[in-house]
Design a protein around this motif. Sequence first.
Motif, PDB file in Angstrom:
ATOM      1  N   CYS A 129       0.838  -1.202   0.000  1.00  0.00           N
ATOM      2  CA  CYS A 129       0.000   0.000   0.000  1.00  0.00           C
ATOM      3  C   CYS A 129       0.874   1.253   0.000  1.00  0.00           C
ATOM      4  CB  CYS A 129      -0.916   0.028   1.211  1.00  0.00           C
ATOM      5  SG  CYS A 129      -2.306  -1.122   1.104  1.00  0.00           S
ATOM      6  N   THR A 130       0.376   2.315  -0.596  1.00  0.00           N
ATOM      7  CA  THR A 130       1.116   3.571  -0.653  1.00  0.00           C
ATOM      8  C   THR A 130       1.387   4.110   0.737  1.00  0.00           C
ATOM      9  OG1 THR A 130       0.022   4.053  -2.755  1.00  0.00           O
ATOM     10  CG2 THR A 130       1.128   5.890  -1.648  1.00  0.00           C
ATOM     11  N   HIS A 131       0.411   3.982   1.614  1.00  0.00           N
ATOM     12  CA  HIS A 131       0.560   4.461   2.989  1.00  0.00           C
ATOM     13  C   HIS A 131       0.090   3.374   3.960  1.00  0.00           C
ATOM     14  CE1 HIS A 131       1.688   8.560   1.984  1.00  0.00           C
ATOM     15  NE2 HIS A 131       0.733   8.574   1.075  1.00  0.00           N
ATOM     16  N   PRO A 132       0.909   2.327   4.172  1.00  0.00           N
ATOM     17  CA  PRO A 132       0.490   1.261   5.086  1.00  0.00           C
ATOM     18  C   PRO A 132       0.267   1.751   6.513  1.00  0.00           C
ATOM     19  CG  PRO A 132       2.823   1.070   4.537  1.00  0.00           C
ATOM     20  CD  PRO A 132       2.251   2.091   3.609  1.00  0.00           C
ATOM     21  N   GLU A 133       0.890   2.877   6.859  1.00  0.00           N
ATOM     22  CA  GLU A 133       0.720   3.407   8.214  1.00  0.00           C
ATOM     23  C   GLU A 133      -0.701   3.918   8.463  1.00  0.00           C
ATOM     24  OE1 GLU A 133       1.781   6.945   5.690  1.00  0.00           O
ATOM     25  OE2 GLU A 133       2.422   4.846   5.816  1.00  0.00           O
ATOM     26  N   ARG A 134      -1.482   4.075   7.394  1.00  0.00           N
ATOM     27  CA  ARG A 134      -2.857   4.565   7.549  1.00  0.00           C
ATOM     28  C   ARG A 134      -3.894   3.457   7.386  1.00  0.00           C
ATOM     29  NH1 ARG A 134      -3.841   8.494   3.391  1.00  0.00           N
ATOM     30  NH2 ARG A 134      -1.756   9.103   2.745  1.00  0.00           N
ATOM     31  N   VAL A 135      -3.448   2.201   7.302  1.00  0.00           N
ATOM     32  CA  VAL A 135      -4.345   1.057   7.129  1.00  0.00           C
ATOM     33  C   VAL A 135      -4.558   0.395   8.492  1.00  0.00           C
ATOM     34  CG1 VAL A 135      -4.741  -1.115   5.932  1.00  0.00           C
ATOM     35  CG2 VAL A 135      -3.492   0.737   4.774  1.00  0.00           C
ATOM     36  N   VAL A 136      -5.803   0.362   8.933  1.00  0.00           N
ATOM     37  CA  VAL A 136      -6.140  -0.101  10.287  1.00  0.00           C
ATOM     38  C   VAL A 136      -7.341  -1.050  10.211  1.00  0.00           C
ATOM     39  CG1 VAL A 136      -6.841   0.616  12.615  1.00  0.00           C
ATOM     40  CG2 VAL A 136      -5.347   2.095  11.251  1.00  0.00           C
ATOM     41  N   GLY A 155      -1.561  -3.470  14.340  1.00  0.00           N
ATOM     42  CA  GLY A 155      -0.479  -4.403  14.073  1.00  0.00           C
ATOM     43  C   GLY A 155       0.874  -3.725  14.127  1.00  0.00           C
ATOM     44  N   THR A 156       1.788  -4.201  13.293  1.00  0.00           N
ATOM     45  CA  THR A 156       3.149  -3.654  13.275  1.00  0.00           C
ATOM     46  C   THR A 156       3.330  -2.575  12.216  1.00  0.00           C
ATOM     47  OG1 THR A 156       3.839  -5.391  11.735  1.00  0.00           O
ATOM     48  CG2 THR A 156       4.126  -5.828  14.098  1.00  0.00           C
ATOM     49  N   THR A 157       2.275  -2.286  11.444  1.00  0.00           N
ATOM     50  CA  THR A 157       2.428  -1.385  10.301  1.00  0.00           C
ATOM     51  C   THR A 157       1.697  -0.056  10.464  1.00  0.00           C
ATOM     52  OG1 THR A 157       0.658  -2.679   9.257  1.00  0.00           O
ATOM     53  CG2 THR A 157       2.919  -3.171   8.587  1.00  0.00           C
ATOM     54  N   ALA A 158       0.545  -0.039  11.085  1.00  0.00           N
ATOM     55  CA  ALA A 158      -0.197   1.212  11.244  1.00  0.00           C
ATOM     56  C   ALA A 158       0.470   2.099  12.287  1.00  0.00           C
ATOM     57  CB  ALA A 158      -1.641   0.932  11.649  1.00  0.00           C
ATOM     58  N   SER A 159       0.390   3.395  12.091  1.00  0.00           N
ATOM     59  CA  SER A 159       0.977   4.324  13.049  1.00  0.00           C
ATOM     60  C   SER A 159       0.071   4.458  14.267  1.00  0.00           C
ATOM     61  CB  SER A 159       1.159   5.700  12.407  1.00  0.00           C
ATOM     62  OG  SER A 159      -0.106   6.303  12.163  1.00  0.00           O
ATOM     63  N   PRO A 160       0.645   4.789  15.427  1.00  0.00           N
ATOM     64  CA  PRO A 160      -0.194   5.044  16.607  1.00  0.00           C
ATOM     65  C   PRO A 160      -1.208   6.146  16.355  1.00  0.00           C
ATOM     66  CG  PRO A 160       2.116   4.835  17.244  1.00  0.00           C
ATOM     67  CD  PRO A 160       2.087   4.862  15.744  1.00  0.00           C
ATOM     68  N   GLU A 161      -0.833   7.137  15.540  1.00  0.00           N
ATOM     69  CA  GLU A 161      -1.753   8.231  15.235  1.00  0.00           C
ATOM     70  C   GLU A 161      -2.964   7.728  14.447  1.00  0.00           C
ATOM     71  OE1 GLU A 161       2.169   9.665  16.208  1.00  0.00           O
ATOM     72  OE2 GLU A 161       1.523   8.264  14.621  1.00  0.00           O
TER      73      GLU A 161
END
Length: 308
Positions: A129-136, A155-161
């Motif tokens: 994904c382009t932004h895996p940190e935004r996938v929840v 998981g291990t990829t999404a950001s705490p934010e």
Amino acid sequence: MARPIRRIAVIGAGTIGASWAAWFLSRGLEVVASDPSPDAPGLIRRMVETAWPILQQLGATADADPGRWRFEPDPVKAVEGCDAVQESAPERYEVKQPLLRAISAALPEGALILLSSSGLLVSRLSEGCTHPERVVIGHPFNPPHLIPLVEVVGGTTASPEAVQAAVAFYQAIGKYPIVLNKEVPGHLANRLQAALWREAVHMVAEGVASVADVDAAISQGPGLRWALMGPHATFHLAGGEGGYAHFMHHLMPAVTSWWESLGNPVLTPELQKALIDGVTQETGGRPIPALAADRDAALVRLLAAKTG
């Protein structure tokens, strides 16, 4: 930083997606729905029409509009200009992964991708994904327009934010989000109910009780308490004035001794038939829509009692 969510794309508009769409509309959001099935617009329309009186009872917002949705067959076009996505495509990595990659690349900056997946791992789903940190993960329980619970997993990829933004969004629209600190197959609630169902199947397989009586053992017993508090808090009360500590001291040896005899049944064709025949007898052969309507009406009364 996450965007304020006013327009949301519902990608995958089957039973879960259509139910999500109805709830989002009842909370004043604009919905863009997408699904490859030509029957999807009709399903959404019927779901919204059927659910709307119930949603009004549950406190639809003043700006709620059951007609504030449109259908776009192309999921990439559907997410353009949306503040968030609730994805409810079929529960298979090979279906979800390419879909998520495509919509991730088309979303505006800061938009969340929330996944209704009932048991897949978010770290795998967000690969590429382009932004895996935004996938929840934002896993609802069926039907999403009635059941408050949403399981949130970064998981291990999404950001705490992103996880915090997902929790804030679900709270703002009247859901009850819980956060899983690590990802596991099946998440949390499905694993709990799978454990119970395994023993329910074992009890039938061993001839301990009929299907109807196994169900009644929950619906007429501990299930009534579980609608009010979970197993830990329930056993806290079971310990009397000494609470959970007394329960552990007084009853734990007996309860843990039962664990040793819990079953691990094999769902043979014969056992499957016995379970299916048993539940048909239990429900009197009533059609699924009638059973679901009775369940939903009872859920509304239960939710009113819990919040009243």
